[in-house]
Design a protein around this motif. Structure first.
Motif, PDB file in Angstrom:
ATOM      1  N   GLY A   1       0.826  -1.203   0.000  1.00  0.00           N
ATOM      2  CA  GLY A   1       0.000   0.000   0.000  1.00  0.00           C
ATOM      3  C   GLY A   1       0.853   1.243   0.000  1.00  0.00           C
ATOM      4  O   GLY A   1       1.779   1.397  -0.800  1.00  0.00           O
ATOM      5  N   ASP A   2       0.548   2.127   0.947  1.00  0.00           N
ATOM      6  CA  ASP A   2       1.299   3.375   1.062  1.00  0.00           C
ATOM      7  C   ASP A   2       2.456   3.288   2.059  1.00  0.00           C
ATOM      8  O   ASP A   2       3.098   4.299   2.331  1.00  0.00           O
ATOM      9  CB  ASP A   2       0.344   4.509   1.485  1.00  0.00           C
ATOM     10  CG  ASP A   2      -0.710   4.785   0.434  1.00  0.00           C
ATOM     11  OD1 ASP A   2      -0.411   4.524  -0.759  1.00  0.00           O
ATOM     12  OD2 ASP A   2      -1.801   5.226   0.802  1.00  0.00           O
ATOM     13  N   GLY A   3       2.684   2.126   2.623  1.00  0.00           N
ATOM     14  CA  GLY A   3       3.736   2.022   3.636  1.00  0.00           C
ATOM     15  C   GLY A   3       4.518   0.725   3.523  1.00  0.00           C
ATOM     16  O   GLY A   3       4.579   0.096   2.465  1.00  0.00           O
ATOM     17  N   TRP A   4       5.120   0.356   4.669  1.00  0.00           N
ATOM     18  CA  TRP A   4       5.945  -0.835   4.747  1.00  0.00           C
ATOM     19  C   TRP A   4       5.435  -1.730   5.879  1.00  0.00           C
ATOM     20  O   TRP A   4       4.948  -1.235   6.901  1.00  0.00           O
ATOM     21  CB  TRP A   4       7.396  -0.471   5.029  1.00  0.00           C
ATOM     22  CG  TRP A   4       8.052   0.354   3.962  1.00  0.00           C
ATOM     23  CD1 TRP A   4       7.900   1.684   3.751  1.00  0.00           C
ATOM     24  CD2 TRP A   4       8.953  -0.127   2.972  1.00  0.00           C
ATOM     25  NE1 TRP A   4       8.654   2.091   2.681  1.00  0.00           N
ATOM     26  CE2 TRP A   4       9.330   0.984   2.177  1.00  0.00           C
ATOM     27  CE3 TRP A   4       9.498  -1.365   2.654  1.00  0.00           C
ATOM     28  CZ2 TRP A   4      10.204   0.879   1.118  1.00  0.00           C
ATOM     29  CZ3 TRP A   4      10.375  -1.474   1.609  1.00  0.00           C
ATOM     30  CH2 TRP A   4      10.721  -0.359   0.834  1.00  0.00           C
ATOM     31  N   VAL A   5       5.561  -3.039   5.646  1.00  0.00           N
ATOM     32  CA  VAL A   5       5.193  -3.980   6.696  1.00  0.00           C
ATOM     33  C   VAL A   5       6.338  -4.978   6.863  1.00  0.00           C
ATOM     34  O   VAL A   5       7.143  -5.192   5.948  1.00  0.00           O
ATOM     35  CB  VAL A   5       3.883  -4.731   6.377  1.00  0.00           C
ATOM     36  CG1 VAL A   5       2.721  -3.760   6.317  1.00  0.00           C
ATOM     37  CG2 VAL A   5       4.009  -5.527   5.098  1.00  0.00           C
ATOM     38  N   ALA A   6       6.388  -5.569   8.064  1.00  0.00           N
ATOM     39  CA  ALA A   6       7.413  -6.572   8.361  1.00  0.00           C
ATOM     40  C   ALA A   6       6.884  -7.955   8.020  1.00  0.00           C
ATOM     41  O   ALA A   6       5.762  -8.306   8.397  1.00  0.00           O
ATOM     42  CB  ALA A   6       7.802  -6.502   9.833  1.00  0.00           C
ATOM     43  N   ARG A   7       7.711  -8.728   7.303  1.00  0.00           N
ATOM     44  CA  ARG A   7       7.347 -10.099   6.975  1.00  0.00           C
ATOM     45  C   ARG A   7       8.441 -11.022   7.523  1.00  0.00           C
ATOM     46  O   ARG A   7       9.620 -10.839   7.270  1.00  0.00           O
ATOM     47  CB  ARG A   7       7.214 -10.293   5.461  1.00  0.00           C
ATOM     48  CG  ARG A   7       6.033  -9.555   4.848  1.00  0.00           C
ATOM     49  CD  ARG A   7       4.728 -10.026   5.452  1.00  0.00           C
ATOM     50  NE  ARG A   7       3.571  -9.311   4.880  1.00  0.00           N
ATOM     51  CZ  ARG A   7       2.341  -9.405   5.377  1.00  0.00           C
ATOM     52  NH1 ARG A   7       2.116 -10.157   6.465  1.00  0.00           N
ATOM     53  NH2 ARG A   7       1.355  -8.748   4.809  1.00  0.00           N
ATOM     54  N   GLN A   8       7.996 -12.011   8.291  1.00  0.00           N
ATOM     55  CA  GLN A   8       8.945 -12.933   8.901  1.00  0.00           C
ATOM     56  C   GLN A   8       9.301 -14.048   7.920  1.00  0.00           C
ATOM     57  O   GLN A   8       8.420 -14.614   7.265  1.00  0.00           O
ATOM     58  CB  GLN A   8       8.370 -13.530  10.190  1.00  0.00           C
ATOM     59  CG  GLN A   8       9.386 -14.271  11.038  1.00  0.00           C
ATOM     60  CD  GLN A   8       8.849 -14.590  12.425  1.00  0.00           C
ATOM     61  OE1 GLN A   8       7.653 -14.478  12.666  1.00  0.00           O
ATOM     62  NE2 GLN A   8       9.730 -14.974  13.331  1.00  0.00           N
ATOM     63  N   ARG A   9      10.625 -14.360   7.829  1.00  0.00           N
ATOM     64  CA  ARG A   9      11.101 -15.400   6.929  1.00  0.00           C
ATOM     65  C   ARG A   9      11.932 -16.412   7.722  1.00  0.00           C
ATOM     66  O   ARG A   9      12.793 -16.042   8.533  1.00  0.00           O
ATOM     67  CB  ARG A   9      11.995 -14.795   5.835  1.00  0.00           C
ATOM     68  CG  ARG A   9      11.326 -13.713   5.006  1.00  0.00           C
ATOM     69  CD  ARG A   9      10.554 -14.318   3.861  1.00  0.00           C
ATOM     70  NE  ARG A   9       9.981 -13.264   3.014  1.00  0.00           N
ATOM     71  CZ  ARG A   9      10.667 -12.635   2.060  1.00  0.00           C
ATOM     72  NH1 ARG A   9      11.930 -12.937   1.847  1.00  0.00           N
ATOM     73  NH2 ARG A   9      10.065 -11.712   1.326  1.00  0.00           N
ATOM     74  N   THR A  10      11.673 -17.667   7.451  1.00  0.00           N
ATOM     75  CA  THR A  10      12.532 -18.714   8.001  1.00  0.00           C
ATOM     76  C   THR A  10      13.743 -18.853   7.084  1.00  0.00           C
ATOM     77  O   THR A  10      13.595 -18.936   5.855  1.00  0.00           O
ATOM     78  CB  THR A  10      11.788 -20.051   8.085  1.00  0.00           C
ATOM     79  OG1 THR A  10      10.665 -19.899   8.972  1.00  0.00           O
ATOM     80  CG2 THR A  10      12.706 -21.156   8.619  1.00  0.00           C
ATOM     81  N   VAL A  11      14.933 -18.853   7.659  1.00  0.00           N
ATOM     82  CA  VAL A  11      16.163 -18.871   6.866  1.00  0.00           C
ATOM     83  C   VAL A  11      17.040 -20.046   7.294  1.00  0.00           C
ATOM     84  O   VAL A  11      16.903 -20.583   8.396  1.00  0.00           O
ATOM     85  CB  VAL A  11      16.956 -17.560   7.023  1.00  0.00           C
ATOM     86  CG1 VAL A  11      16.172 -16.381   6.458  1.00  0.00           C
ATOM     87  CG2 VAL A  11      17.319 -17.309   8.480  1.00  0.00           C
ATOM     88  N   ARG A  12      17.944 -20.416   6.396  1.00  0.00           N
ATOM     89  CA  ARG A  12      18.932 -21.463   6.700  1.00  0.00           C
ATOM     90  C   ARG A  12      20.305 -20.832   6.790  1.00  0.00           C
ATOM     91  O   ARG A  12      20.809 -20.266   5.811  1.00  0.00           O
ATOM     92  CB  ARG A  12      18.925 -22.546   5.628  1.00  0.00           C
ATOM     93  CG  ARG A  12      19.913 -23.691   5.903  1.00  0.00           C
ATOM     94  CD  ARG A  12      19.632 -24.891   5.011  1.00  0.00           C
ATOM     95  NE  ARG A  12      19.920 -24.595   3.615  1.00  0.00           N
ATOM     96  CZ  ARG A  12      21.091 -24.805   3.027  1.00  0.00           C
ATOM     97  NH1 ARG A  12      22.118 -25.287   3.750  1.00  0.00           N
ATOM     98  NH2 ARG A  12      21.269 -24.542   1.753  1.00  0.00           N
ATOM     99  N   VAL A  13      20.891 -20.898   7.973  1.00  0.00           N
ATOM    100  CA  VAL A  13      22.226 -20.332   8.199  1.00  0.00           C
ATOM    101  C   VAL A  13      23.265 -21.334   7.722  1.00  0.00           C
ATOM    102  O   VAL A  13      23.293 -22.487   8.162  1.00  0.00           O
ATOM    103  CB  VAL A  13      22.429 -20.001   9.687  1.00  0.00           C
ATOM    104  CG1 VAL A  13      23.848 -19.502   9.921  1.00  0.00           C
ATOM    105  CG2 VAL A  13      21.417 -18.954  10.138  1.00  0.00           C
ATOM    106  N   LEU A  14      24.128 -20.876   6.830  1.00  0.00           N
ATOM    107  CA  LEU A  14      25.130 -21.755   6.245  1.00  0.00           C
ATOM    108  C   LEU A  14      26.439 -21.721   7.030  1.00  0.00           C
ATOM    109  O   LEU A  14      27.051 -22.749   7.293  1.00  0.00           O
ATOM    110  CB  LEU A  14      25.370 -21.355   4.786  1.00  0.00           C
ATOM    111  CG  LEU A  14      26.238 -22.282   3.949  1.00  0.00           C
ATOM    112  CD1 LEU A  14      25.606 -23.666   3.828  1.00  0.00           C
ATOM    113  CD2 LEU A  14      26.460 -21.685   2.555  1.00  0.00           C
ATOM    114  N   ARG A  15      26.872 -20.523   7.390  1.00  0.00           N
ATOM    115  CA  ARG A  15      28.130 -20.364   8.119  1.00  0.00           C
ATOM    116  C   ARG A  15      28.144 -18.987   8.758  1.00  0.00           C
ATOM    117  O   ARG A  15      27.261 -18.165   8.507  1.00  0.00           O
ATOM    118  CB  ARG A  15      29.330 -20.522   7.172  1.00  0.00           C
ATOM    119  CG  ARG A  15      29.268 -19.644   5.944  1.00  0.00           C
ATOM    120  CD  ARG A  15      30.384 -19.936   4.969  1.00  0.00           C
ATOM    121  NE  ARG A  15      30.291 -19.117   3.762  1.00  0.00           N
ATOM    122  CZ  ARG A  15      29.669 -19.489   2.668  1.00  0.00           C
ATOM    123  NH1 ARG A  15      29.063 -20.667   2.621  1.00  0.00           N
ATOM    124  NH2 ARG A  15      29.628 -18.691   1.603  1.00  0.00           N
TER     125      ARG A  15
END
Length: 357
Positions: free
Chosen positions: A306-320
């Motif tokens: 829309g007219d702003g920003w929102v936070a989206r949570q992401r699951t990530v894989r840490v490599l090193r």
């Protein structure tokens, strides 16, 4: 009652208008950054023991009585320097005798040579038979052999005299002294321990799964405990592919660059081994990560909606990881804005006001 309804209606309208006039929930300020390509590989630390490239227990080369120990523990010595002197009086007397015997043998050989020359002249003039010349030639050969044997005996005795002195086979530091003047020592008895300090190496026991990874390029820094955290460069000198069946480890030997000779063999040191990157990933600060109940990691990205920003949570894989940076293999894309501060209390879908870090 109709009058009361007429009074209530304006109040309800005013309440509805007041509620619609309330401002929307304020966006949470956060700091974001765009991830970069992770150009660093895996890094791990190991602790080992510094050892000298050369260390020897020095023994006398002949049996004898110690006349003088010229050094003590802690002394620095040069290659060839005499460290221990045995009593060589008897050996020197024997040397004088065999030298005299050698001189006698040389004189006998010279006399045999003279007699042969004279015999050949007489034989040419028919004053003596030719067979007598053959006898003189044989005597000369015997005299020369005796002279050669005498000279070999002299050389042997000279070497025995030299062997009453124990020289340093290489430059280093005397780490221990095991004999004093007046003691009788024999070949095989250790009288001094000598350690070379010019070239020092670090021996590490490395988990077996690292063997293949260390076959390629690797950067190594060594932190000797005796130098209070000072870092010294090192290189891999050998990977000994003989594993310890109990610990499942192999020997990794590092050559430490210590031009000033400050390292002490026998002390401990920590090695930080940095491997090259073998898989593409994106680097983000460690502060961006949030620990999940299942042991995994997630992070927030700020996305426009829309007219702003929102936070989206992401699951990530840490490599090193490397210092304050972590390499993410899955979960984010290049160009996305990763929340690195203000993410502790965020909820998925919450409005945010991102600021570039």
């Amino acid at each position: 009652m109709p009058g009361n309804q007429g009074l209530r209606a304006p109040w309800l309208v005013a309440a509805v208008l007041a509620m619609t006039a309330l401002p929307a929930l304020a966006a949470v300020p956060v700091r974001v950054m765009q991830p970069r390509a992770a150009d660093f590989g895996e890094q791990f630390q190991l602790t080992g023991t510094l050892t000298a490239d050369r260390a020897a227990g020095l023994s006398p080369r002949v049996d004898g009585l110690v006349r003088e120990v010229k050094v003590d523990a802690g002394d620095r010595v040069e290659a060839g320097q005499v460290l221990v002197q045995l009593d060589d009086a008897v050996a020197r007397h024997t040397l004088a005798r065999v030298r005299a015997e050698a001189a006698e043998a040389d004189a006998n050989a010279a006399e045999a040579r003279r007699l042969l020359d004279e015999g050949r002249r007489l034989a040419a003039d028919k004053f003596i038979p030719a067979s007598q010349v053959g006898t003189l030639e044989a005597r000369l050969s015997q005299a020369r052999a005796a002279a050669d044997s005498a000279r070999a005996t002299v050389a042997e005795q000279q070497e025995l005299v030299r062997r009453h002195a124990l020289p340093a086979p290489f430059a280093g530091v005397v780490s221990a002294k095991h004999a004093e003047a007046g003691e009788w020592v024999q070949r095989g008895d250790t009288v001094l321990d000598l350690v070379a300090t010019d070239r020092v190496r670090l021996d590490l026991q490395v988990p077996q799964e690292r063997f293949a990874a260390l076959a390629g390029e690797a950067t190594v820094q060594v932190y000797p405990d005796a130098l209070a955290g000072a870092a010294l460069p090192a290189r891999i000198e050998a990977r000994v592919p003989v594993t310890n069946p109990q610990a499942r480890t192999f020997l990794l030997r590092l050559r430490v660059d210590d031009a000033d000779g400050r390292l002490l063999p026998g002390t401990s040191a920590r090695a930080v081994v940095s491997l090259p990157a073998t898989q593409a990933a994106l680097a983000v600060p460690r502060d961006a990560l949030l620990r999940q109940p299942d042991g995994g990691y997630s992070l927030f990205v700020a996305v426009p909606e829309g007219d702003g920003w929102v936070a989206r949570q992401r699951t990530v894989r840490v490599l090193r990881d490397r210092g304050s940076q972590v390499a993410i293999a899955e979960g984010i894309e290049p160009g996305e804005r990763v929340v690195i501060r203000g993410n502790e209390a965020l909820r998925d879908g919450q409005a945010v006001a991102p600021g570039e870090d």
